[in-house]
Design a protein around this motif. Structure first.
Motif, PDB file in Angstrom:
ATOM      1  N   THR A  83       7.075  -2.802  -1.199  1.00 21.74           N
ATOM      2  CA  THR A  83       6.164  -2.085  -2.089  1.00 21.74           C
ATOM      3  C   THR A  83       4.718  -2.255  -1.668  1.00 21.74           C
ATOM      4  O   THR A  83       3.937  -1.296  -1.690  1.00 21.74           O
ATOM      5  N   HIS A  84       4.368  -3.466  -1.267  1.00 19.10           N
ATOM      6  CA  HIS A  84       2.993  -3.770  -0.866  1.00 19.10           C
ATOM      7  C   HIS A  84       2.564  -2.862   0.292  1.00 19.10           C
ATOM      8  O   HIS A  84       1.464  -2.297   0.264  1.00 19.10           O
ATOM      9  N   ASN A  85       3.422  -2.712   1.279  1.00 16.47           N
ATOM     10  CA  ASN A  85       3.093  -1.872   2.428  1.00 16.47           C
ATOM     11  C   ASN A  85       2.956  -0.398   2.014  1.00 16.47           C
ATOM     12  O   ASN A  85       2.030   0.294   2.457  1.00 16.47           O
ATOM     13  N   ILE A  86       3.872   0.066   1.199  1.00 13.21           N
ATOM     14  CA  ILE A  86       3.872   1.481   0.820  1.00 13.21           C
ATOM     15  C   ILE A  86       2.654   1.821  -0.029  1.00 13.21           C
ATOM     16  O   ILE A  86       2.012   2.858   0.185  1.00 13.21           O
ATOM     17  N   THR A  87       2.303   0.943  -0.973  1.00 11.40           N
ATOM     18  CA  THR A  87       1.144   1.228  -1.825  1.00 11.40           C
ATOM     19  C   THR A  87      -0.160   1.165  -1.038  1.00 11.40           C
ATOM     20  O   THR A  87      -1.115   1.873  -1.380  1.00 11.40           O
ATOM     21  N   GLU A  88      -0.208   0.335  -0.002  1.00  9.26           N
ATOM     22  CA  GLU A  88      -1.402   0.267   0.848  1.00  9.26           C
ATOM     23  C   GLU A  88      -1.414   1.362   1.912  1.00  9.26           C
ATOM     24  O   GLU A  88      -2.344   1.431   2.708  1.00  9.26           O
ATOM     25  N   LEU A  89      -0.359   2.183   1.939  1.00 12.06           N
ATOM     26  CA  LEU A  89      -0.192   3.248   2.940  1.00 12.06           C
ATOM     27  C   LEU A  89      -0.209   2.667   4.355  1.00 12.06           C
ATOM     28  O   LEU A  89      -0.787   3.224   5.278  1.00 12.06           O
ATOM     29  N   ARG A  90       0.462   1.515   4.496  1.00 13.52           N
ATOM     30  CA  ARG A  90       0.520   0.827   5.783  1.00 13.52           C
ATOM     31  C   ARG A  90       1.988   0.682   6.189  1.00 13.52           C
ATOM     32  O   ARG A  90       2.801   0.127   5.450  1.00 13.52           O
ATOM     33  N   VAL A  91       2.320   1.195   7.383  1.00 12.60           N
ATOM     34  CA  VAL A  91       3.696   1.123   7.869  1.00 12.60           C
ATOM     35  C   VAL A  91       4.033  -0.336   8.175  1.00 12.60           C
ATOM     36  O   VAL A  91       3.247  -1.030   8.824  1.00 12.60           O
ATOM     37  N   GLN A 126       3.868   9.211   4.288  1.00 13.18           N
ATOM     38  CA  GLN A 126       3.404  10.564   4.586  1.00 13.18           C
ATOM     39  C   GLN A 126       3.513  11.466   3.361  1.00 13.18           C
ATOM     40  O   GLN A 126       2.627  12.282   3.103  1.00 13.18           O
ATOM     41  N   LEU A 127       4.584  11.296   2.598  1.00 15.63           N
ATOM     42  CA  LEU A 127       4.759  12.079   1.380  1.00 15.63           C
ATOM     43  C   LEU A 127       3.681  11.737   0.356  1.00 15.63           C
ATOM     44  O   LEU A 127       3.117  12.634  -0.298  1.00 15.63           O
ATOM     45  N   LEU A 128       3.370  10.450   0.216  1.00 21.00           N
ATOM     46  CA  LEU A 128       2.321  10.037  -0.717  1.00 21.00           C
ATOM     47  C   LEU A 128       0.969  10.601  -0.303  1.00 21.00           C
ATOM     48  O   LEU A 128       0.195  11.083  -1.141  1.00 21.00           O
ATOM     49  N   LYS A 129       0.669  10.557   0.994  1.00 23.89           N
ATOM     50  CA  LYS A 129      -0.598  11.104   1.492  1.00 23.89           C
ATOM     51  C   LYS A 129      -0.679  12.606   1.241  1.00 23.89           C
ATOM     52  O   LYS A 129      -1.730  13.131   0.851  1.00 23.89           O
ATOM     53  N   GLN A 132      -1.407  13.183  -2.378  1.00 26.49           N
ATOM     54  CA  GLN A 132      -2.798  12.850  -2.692  1.00 26.49           C
ATOM     55  C   GLN A 132      -3.739  13.958  -2.242  1.00 26.49           C
ATOM     56  O   GLN A 132      -4.672  14.320  -2.954  1.00 26.49           O
ATOM     57  N   ARG A 133      -3.490  14.499  -1.060  1.00 25.20           N
ATOM     58  CA  ARG A 133      -4.325  15.604  -0.559  1.00 25.20           C
ATOM     59  C   ARG A 133      -4.184  16.832  -1.459  1.00 25.20           C
ATOM     60  O   ARG A 133      -5.152  17.506  -1.768  1.00 25.20           O
ATOM     61  N   ARG A 134      -2.964  17.110  -1.858  1.00 26.26           N
ATOM     62  CA  ARG A 134      -2.702  18.286  -2.692  1.00 26.26           C
ATOM     63  C   ARG A 134      -3.402  18.146  -4.051  1.00 26.26           C
ATOM     64  O   ARG A 134      -3.932  19.118  -4.584  1.00 26.26           O
TER      65      ARG A 134
END
Length: 145
Positions: A83-91, A126-129, A132-134
């Protein structure tokens, strides 16, 4: 070549033509599966929709790799540990993915390796990004969704 040198141009036979035999007879003696002009691979009752794979079967990707959908339990396990990685948008790194595999035997039993976990996280990020852009980009005037 030899026929041309000897002056017999009109008498040249292509090699191999005399060896080719065509089977044009309609003799169906003993053959119950006559072609009747139809392609041999298609049977009369099959349609293209019958040949399609059902959604429950794994699909093959561009490179011939078997793509298996992630079950809800697998998703929860990965997202719980990373979860930590995904919320920070870090692979996550390879070590993080291997630690997730050690802590969750469900992923190992379903033949997921560290690369599959890493790709899952990457695609999720990528889906979260994208979302967020949308949400943050207003539509230009005249463009409708």
């Amino acid at each position: 070549m030899a026929a041309m040198q000897g002056g017999r141009r009109g008498q040249i036979e292509p090699e191999g033509e005399k060896d080719i035999k065509t089977e044009t007879s309609n003799d169906n003696s003993g053959n119950n599966n006559a072609n009747d002009g139809r392609p041999l691979s298609a049977s009369p009752g099959t349609t293209s929709s019958a040949k399609r794979r059902s959604s429950s079967q794994p699909r093959s990707g561009k490179r011939g790799v078997l793509k298996r959908p992630w079950s809800e339990a697998e998703r929860e396990a990965v997202e719980e540990h990373l979860t930590h990685n995904i919320t920070e948008l870090r692979v996550p790194a390879k070590a993080d993915c291997e630690r997730c595999l050690q802590q969750c035997p469900l992923l190992v039993s379903n033949h997921r390796d560290w690369r599959a976990i890493k790709f899952y996280c990457y695609n999720r990020i990528q889906l979260l990004k994208k979302n967020q852009r949308r949400d943050s980009d207003p539509l230009p005037s005249g463009v409708h969704r």
